[in-house]
Write an enzyme that holds these catalytic residues in place. Structure first.
Site, mmCIF file in Angstrom:
data_model
loop_
_atom_site.group_PDB
_atom_site.id
_atom_site.type_symbol
_atom_site.label_atom_id
_atom_site.label_comp_id
_atom_site.label_asym_id
_atom_site.label_seq_id
_atom_site.Cartn_x
_atom_site.Cartn_y
_atom_site.Cartn_z
ATOM 1 N N PRO A 86 0.832 -1.207 0.000
ATOM 2 C CA PRO A 86 0.000 0.000 0.000
ATOM 3 C C PRO A 86 0.866 1.257 0.000
ATOM 4 O O PRO A 86 1.859 1.327 0.708
ATOM 5 C CB PRO A 86 -0.792 -0.096 1.311
ATOM 6 C CG PRO A 86 -0.613 -1.476 1.802
ATOM 7 C CD PRO A 86 0.643 -2.015 1.194
ATOM 8 N N GLU A 87 0.485 2.227 -0.841
ATOM 9 C CA GLU A 87 1.175 3.510 -0.875
ATOM 10 C C GLU A 87 0.257 4.558 -0.235
ATOM 11 O O GLU A 87 -0.750 4.199 0.378
ATOM 12 C CB GLU A 87 1.527 3.868 -2.325
ATOM 13 C CG GLU A 87 2.374 2.790 -3.002
ATOM 14 C CD GLU A 87 2.719 3.088 -4.456
ATOM 15 O OE1 GLU A 87 2.778 4.265 -4.829
ATOM 16 O OE2 GLU A 87 2.917 2.134 -5.224
ATOM 17 N N LYS A 123 3.159 6.513 3.809
ATOM 18 C CA LYS A 123 2.518 5.191 3.791
ATOM 19 C C LYS A 123 2.194 4.695 5.193
ATOM 20 O O LYS A 123 1.817 3.543 5.377
ATOM 21 C CB LYS A 123 3.456 4.167 3.134
ATOM 22 C CG LYS A 123 3.946 4.533 1.744
ATOM 23 C CD LYS A 123 4.960 3.490 1.258
ATOM 24 C CE LYS A 123 5.663 3.971 0.012
ATOM 25 N NZ LYS A 123 6.703 3.024 -0.424
ATOM 26 N N ARG A 145 13.997 -3.192 -8.860
ATOM 27 C CA ARG A 145 12.542 -3.066 -8.894
ATOM 28 C C ARG A 145 12.083 -2.876 -10.332
ATOM 29 O O ARG A 145 12.779 -2.256 -11.132
ATOM 30 C CB ARG A 145 12.074 -1.847 -8.072
ATOM 31 C CG ARG A 145 12.537 -1.798 -6.634
ATOM 32 C CD ARG A 145 11.764 -2.734 -5.717
ATOM 33 N NE ARG A 145 10.321 -2.531 -5.724
ATOM 34 C CZ ARG A 145 9.661 -1.721 -4.903
ATOM 35 N NH1 ARG A 145 10.317 -1.006 -4.028
ATOM 36 N NH2 ARG A 145 8.351 -1.631 -4.962
#
Ligand SMILES: [Zn+2]
Length: 273
Positions: free
Chosen positions: A2-3, A58, A260
């Site tokens: 979750p951001e 976050k 990433r």
């Protein structure tokens, strides 16, 4: 993970379930899910009456008359709020008993997330070194120029550096760079003031849109609630490798930057280096 937008979407349904309730007992099943001493955590939390849920980056902040219960969900953290006699979900790590016979159950399969409790007069030490939250009005074109221009790193991981701006992760950073038409591997120091102006406006637009949409997620951080985050990806580039770009029809590509994934359109997004 979750951001900012997903935690923002969690605030209201979580507050609706918790506001006005008092935590009467704490059971820690997994010490790794608590930051700091478990006894201190218990002292700070037991007897507290919850009165709101805030967010910074976050991080979620459950406010009470005792102070702040911070949570960082990382990869897989979730809250179940259930009657104490209901079977616990797998991977339950922490139990917070409420006065009404319900329990807040912190569930975290991968154990990267954690809770931390701060008493009322204690500074929120987790904020040390973090950049401004994505909604901070001090973030403007000048902020981007002053913060990012001196950096000789690639733009995508720099946008995700929580010490510079707090709240962006992989998904929304890709969206911002798509909107700004900047290739994710561009070098910050090579961007012009005009590029930073585009970047800021894209940032501002995407942040507003993400919050309006209720965020997107791969899992529900608050099952059995009215949490309304979207679970289908409606992004332009993130997770869209091999699909046509919504703007030009070129094929969306994926590359690895610092381990990433970064998704981008090779036609729309200009490499600046
Ligand atoms: Zn394109």
């Amino acid at each position: 993970m979750p951001e900012f937008a997903e935690i923002e979407a969690l605030r209201r349904p979580l507050a609706k379930r918790l506001n006005g309730h008092t935590i009467v007992n704490v059971t820690v099943l997994e010490p790794r899910s608590i930051e700091g001493e478990i006894e201190t955590f218990k002292q700070n939390v037991i007897g507290s009456t919850i009165n709101g849920v805030d967010r910074y980056g976050k991080y979620g902040l459950i406010r009470s008359d005792h102070g702040t219960l911070m949570f960082h969900l990382r990869m897989s953290g979730q809250f179940y709020i259930q009657k104490v006699n209901m079977v616990r979900p797998s991977f339950t790590r922490v139990l917070l008993d409420l006065e009404n016979g319900e329990q807040i159950r912190y569930v975290d399969q991968r154990k990267f997330g954690y809770l931390a409790a701060y008493s009322k007069n204690e500074p929120l030490s987790f904020l040390n070194g973090l950049g401004p939250d994505v909604l901070d009005p001090s973030i403007n074109t000048r902020f981007f120029i002053e913060t990012f221009k001196p950096i000789r790193r690639k733009i995508k991981p720099t946008l995700m550096d929580q010490h510079l701006i707090c709240g962006l992760g992989n998904i929304w950073a890709d969206e911002i760079l798509f909107q700004a038409k900047i290739h994710p591997a561009s070098i910050c120091a090579k961007l012009t003031d005009q590029d930073f102006d585009y970047l800021y406006h894209a940032f501002h637009q995407v942040v507003a849109y993400a919050i309006e949409a209720g965020g997107i997620n791969h899992y529900n951080p608050l099952p059995q609630s009215e949490y309304n985050g979207q679970f289908d990806l409606f992004t332009h580039t993130y997770g869209k490798e091999g699909k046509p770009c919504s703007a030009c029809g070129s094929t969306i590509q994926r590359m690895m930057i610092n381990g990433r994934s970064a998704f981008y359109c090779p036609h729309c997004q200009r490499m600046i280096h």
